[in-house]
Design a protein around this motif. Structure first.
Motif, PDB file in Angstrom:
ATOM      1  N   THR A 103       0.812  -1.225   0.000  1.00 49.14           N
ATOM      2  CA  THR A 103       0.000   0.000   0.000  1.00 49.14           C
ATOM      3  C   THR A 103       0.839   1.265   0.000  1.00 49.14           C
ATOM      4  N   ASN A 104       2.149   1.117   0.067  1.00 49.81           N
ATOM      5  CA  ASN A 104       3.049   2.272   0.019  1.00 49.81           C
ATOM      6  C   ASN A 104       3.724   2.346  -1.347  1.00 49.81           C
ATOM      7  N   GLY A 105       4.473   3.406  -1.566  1.00 52.55           N
ATOM      8  CA  GLY A 105       5.296   3.503  -2.768  1.00 52.55           C
ATOM      9  C   GLY A 105       4.501   3.702  -4.042  1.00 52.55           C
ATOM     10  N   ASN A 125      17.456   1.794 -11.602  1.00 49.78           N
ATOM     11  CA  ASN A 125      18.761   2.283 -11.159  1.00 49.78           C
ATOM     12  C   ASN A 125      18.720   3.791 -10.930  1.00 49.78           C
ATOM     13  N   ALA A 126      18.088   4.515 -11.858  1.00 48.02           N
ATOM     14  CA  ALA A 126      17.992   5.971 -11.726  1.00 48.02           C
ATOM     15  C   ALA A 126      17.177   6.368 -10.497  1.00 48.02           C
ATOM     16  N   LEU A 127      16.115   5.625 -10.205  1.00 49.60           N
ATOM     17  CA  LEU A 127      15.303   5.905  -9.016  1.00 49.60           C
ATOM     18  C   LEU A 127      16.134   5.759  -7.745  1.00 49.60           C
ATOM     19  N   ILE A 128      16.976   4.736  -7.719  1.00 52.70           N
ATOM     20  CA  ILE A 128      17.813   4.510  -6.538  1.00 52.70           C
ATOM     21  C   ILE A 128      18.928   5.539  -6.447  1.00 52.70           C
ATOM     22  N   LEU A 129      19.593   5.828  -7.566  1.00 50.01           N
ATOM     23  CA  LEU A 129      20.697   6.793  -7.536  1.00 50.01           C
ATOM     24  C   LEU A 129      20.214   8.199  -7.166  1.00 50.01           C
ATOM     25  N   SER A 130      18.980   8.526  -7.544  1.00 49.64           N
ATOM     26  CA  SER A 130      18.441   9.850  -7.242  1.00 49.64           C
ATOM     27  C   SER A 130      17.907   9.963  -5.818  1.00 49.64           C
ATOM     28  N   GLY A 131      17.815   8.819  -5.127  1.00 47.61           N
ATOM     29  CA  GLY A 131      17.267   8.832  -3.774  1.00 47.61           C
ATOM     30  C   GLY A 131      15.757   8.725  -3.727  1.00 47.61           C
ATOM     31  N   GLN A 132      15.121   8.537  -4.877  1.00 55.16           N
ATOM     32  CA  GLN A 132      13.658   8.406  -4.940  1.00 55.16           C
ATOM     33  C   GLN A 132      13.187   7.103  -4.293  1.00 55.16           C
ATOM     34  N   ALA A 133      14.046   6.075  -4.298  1.00 59.85           N
ATOM     35  CA  ALA A 133      13.690   4.776  -3.739  1.00 59.85           C
ATOM     36  C   ALA A 133      14.919   4.116  -3.130  1.00 59.85           C
ATOM     37  N   GLU A 134      14.681   3.310  -2.103  1.00 62.32           N
ATOM     38  CA  GLU A 134      15.749   2.522  -1.478  1.00 62.32           C
ATOM     39  C   GLU A 134      15.757   1.089  -2.001  1.00 62.32           C
ATOM     40  N   ARG A 135      14.565   0.550  -2.251  1.00 64.69           N
ATOM     41  CA  ARG A 135      14.459  -0.810  -2.801  1.00 64.69           C
ATOM     42  C   ARG A 135      13.421  -0.809  -3.906  1.00 64.69           C
ATOM     43  N   VAL A 136      13.773  -1.401  -5.042  1.00 58.88           N
ATOM     44  CA  VAL A 136      12.880  -1.456  -6.193  1.00 58.88           C
ATOM     45  C   VAL A 136      12.754  -2.902  -6.665  1.00 58.88           C
ATOM     46  N   LEU A 137      11.524  -3.317  -6.887  1.00 59.35           N
ATOM     47  CA  LEU A 137      11.229  -4.619  -7.471  1.00 59.35           C
ATOM     48  C   LEU A 137      11.135  -4.425  -8.979  1.00 59.35           C
ATOM     49  N   VAL A 138      12.034  -5.080  -9.725  1.00 57.07           N
ATOM     50  CA  VAL A 138      12.083  -4.944 -11.185  1.00 57.07           C
ATOM     51  C   VAL A 138      11.650  -6.269 -11.790  1.00 57.07           C
ATOM     52  N   ILE A 139      10.609  -6.224 -12.608  1.00 53.77           N
ATOM     53  CA  ILE A 139       9.974  -7.441 -13.109  1.00 53.77           C
ATOM     54  C   ILE A 139       9.870  -7.400 -14.626  1.00 53.77           C
ATOM     55  N   GLY A 140      10.028  -8.551 -15.257  1.00 54.72           N
ATOM     56  CA  GLY A 140       9.680  -8.733 -16.661  1.00 54.72           C
ATOM     57  C   GLY A 140       8.664  -9.853 -16.743  1.00 54.72           C
ATOM     58  N   ASP A 161       5.797 -17.877 -22.681  1.00 56.36           N
ATOM     59  CA  ASP A 161       5.311 -17.044 -21.583  1.00 56.36           C
ATOM     60  C   ASP A 161       6.123 -17.298 -20.323  1.00 56.36           C
ATOM     61  N   GLY A 162       6.181 -16.295 -19.464  1.00 56.51           N
ATOM     62  CA  GLY A 162       6.877 -16.457 -18.192  1.00 56.51           C
ATOM     63  C   GLY A 162       7.158 -15.116 -17.549  1.00 56.51           C
ATOM     64  N   ALA A 163       7.805 -15.167 -16.385  1.00 62.10           N
ATOM     65  CA  ALA A 163       8.120 -13.941 -15.654  1.00 62.10           C
ATOM     66  C   ALA A 163       9.381 -14.142 -14.825  1.00 62.10           C
ATOM     67  N   GLY A 164      10.119 -13.050 -14.657  1.00 59.79           N
ATOM     68  CA  GLY A 164      11.304 -13.049 -13.802  1.00 59.79           C
ATOM     69  C   GLY A 164      11.383 -11.737 -13.052  1.00 59.79           C
ATOM     70  N   ALA A 165      12.045 -11.733 -11.910  1.00 64.30           N
ATOM     71  CA  ALA A 165      12.103 -10.523 -11.089  1.00 64.30           C
ATOM     72  C   ALA A 165      13.420 -10.417 -10.343  1.00 64.30           C
ATOM     73  N   LEU A 166      13.821  -9.172 -10.089  1.00 65.41           N
ATOM     74  CA  LEU A 166      14.976  -8.860  -9.256  1.00 65.41           C
ATOM     75  C   LEU A 166      14.548  -7.863  -8.188  1.00 65.41           C
ATOM     76  N   VAL A 167      15.201  -7.925  -7.038  1.00 65.50           N
ATOM     77  CA  VAL A 167      15.077  -6.866  -6.046  1.00 65.50           C
ATOM     78  C   VAL A 167      16.383  -6.086  -6.047  1.00 65.50           C
ATOM     79  N   LEU A 168      16.286  -4.776  -6.312  1.00 62.12           N
ATOM     80  CA  LEU A 168      17.442  -3.885  -6.245  1.00 62.12           C
ATOM     81  C   LEU A 168      17.394  -3.104  -4.933  1.00 62.12           C
ATOM     82  N   GLU A 169      18.542  -2.978  -4.297  1.00 62.03           N
ATOM     83  CA  GLU A 169      18.626  -2.267  -3.018  1.00 62.03           C
ATOM     84  C   GLU A 169      19.745  -1.241  -3.055  1.00 62.03           C
ATOM     85  N   ALA A 170      19.491  -0.051  -2.528  1.00 67.18           N
ATOM     86  CA  ALA A 170      20.529   0.979  -2.447  1.00 67.18           C
ATOM     87  C   ALA A 170      21.567   0.563  -1.411  1.00 67.18           C
TER      88      ALA A 170
END
Length: 323
Positions: A103-105, A125-140, A161-170
């Protein structure tokens, strides 16, 4: 000291239905040998009836969160790469956000077809480098089986068909090329080539449409552009191909993968390959391959990885990161 976006978790999801090449022989003038020799693909997964892009993305996201030892409440943003969102709007990313109970973010989709995950990683990456986010879930996540022309043997046998995901952390790193995390990115597009790979449907036509591709022309552009963007990203990171442990490419066609590795002067022993089992899953293929490569024990902490992809647009790009 430098702020970096570091991968702390991976996950993927594949639909239960596995479609072997031989299954196409009943409805098309094709064969297992024909498909393998031209693409390297042996099988692919198709979503079940009613199974959606956002549902698959959610499953991959949950696996990545578990791998990272995190909960949805720990995530600040979701960036989801897809060309096959459930609806025209809202975004599939907001559907995943709701499915996770987050419910956040904020959450949004990125549409760059097969290059989508590279674009999504660059945005995250840009969201994290700018300080907009600390952790981002990146999905395809993709359900390309829903936009296939099942009478066109040149395209319908290639996609899955399928899906993959990464968690990026500052994380704070030393600020040199030995840092963990994303070290450099490179994005490109050229709309003059839009007719080489497109879907002939959408809002303008008021129907979903089918994928259309000039395969030979896409191949001609792919190897040159992929090798160039990968080398550009490496140069920006002050690294060379000699530093690369793994190429994790978009899994479109084994001949494109082999040609790109050769042009970069790298052995196929340095390439994570999953195309034989998944087919071309568009924006899902790189995160799927990263997750599978980690599960296989190929990708290890400290490894230098180059991801690269090209898709409709034409759009292409690369990301250099240290695991």
């Amino acid at each position: 000291m430098t702020r970096r976006a570091v991968v702390v978790g991976t996950g993927h999801y594949l639909p239960k239905r596995v479609v072997e090449n031989a299954e196409f022989e009943a409805s098309l003038e094709t064969s297992d040998e024909w498909i393998r020799s031209r693409s390297g693909i042996e099988r692919r997964h198709f979503a079940a009836e009613g199974e959606t892009t956002s549902e698959m993305a959610t499953a991959a996201a949950l696996a990545a969160l578990k791998d990272a030892g995190l909960d949805a409440k720990d995530i600040d943003a979701i960036v989801l790469a897809t060309s096959t969102a459930d609806l025209t709007f809202p975004s599939a990313a907001t559907m995943v956000q709701a499915n996770l109970g987050m419910t956040n973010g904020f959450a949004f989709d990125v549409q760059a077809v097969c290059a989508g995950f590279v674009y999504a990683l660059t945005n995250a990456n840009a969201l994290i480098l700018s300080g907009q986010a600390e952790r981002v879930l990146v999905i395809g996540s993709e359900t390309f089986s829903r936009i296939m022309d099942w009478t066109d043997r040149s395209t319908c046998v290639l996609f899955g068909d399928g899906a993959g995901a990464l968690v990026l952390e500052a994380q704070t790193q030393n600020g040199n090329k030995d840092d963990r995390g994303i070290l450099a990115t490179d994005l490109n597009s050229d709309g003059r080539y839009k007719d080489l790979l497109y879907v002939d449907g959408g809002v303008a036509t008021q129907n979903t449409g089918h994928l259309r591709m000039q395969g030979n022309q896409v191949f001609r552009h792919a190897v040159e552009k992929l090798a160039k963007t990968a080398n550009t990203a490496l140069e920006r990171a002050e690294l060379t191909t000699a530093d690369v442990d793994w190429i994790v490419p978009h899994q479109a066609n084994i001949r494109i993968i082999q040609g790109t590795a050769k042009k970069m002067g790298l052995s196929m022993d340095n390439v994570v390959v999953t195309v034989q089992d998944h087919g071309n899953t568009s924006a899902a293929s790189i995160p799927l391959a990263l997750s599978v490569g980690k599960a296989r024990g190929q990708i290890k902490p400290g490894d230098l990885i180059v991801t690269e992809a090209i898709g409709g647009g034409l759009a292409w790009g690369a990301v250099v990161l240290r695991w």
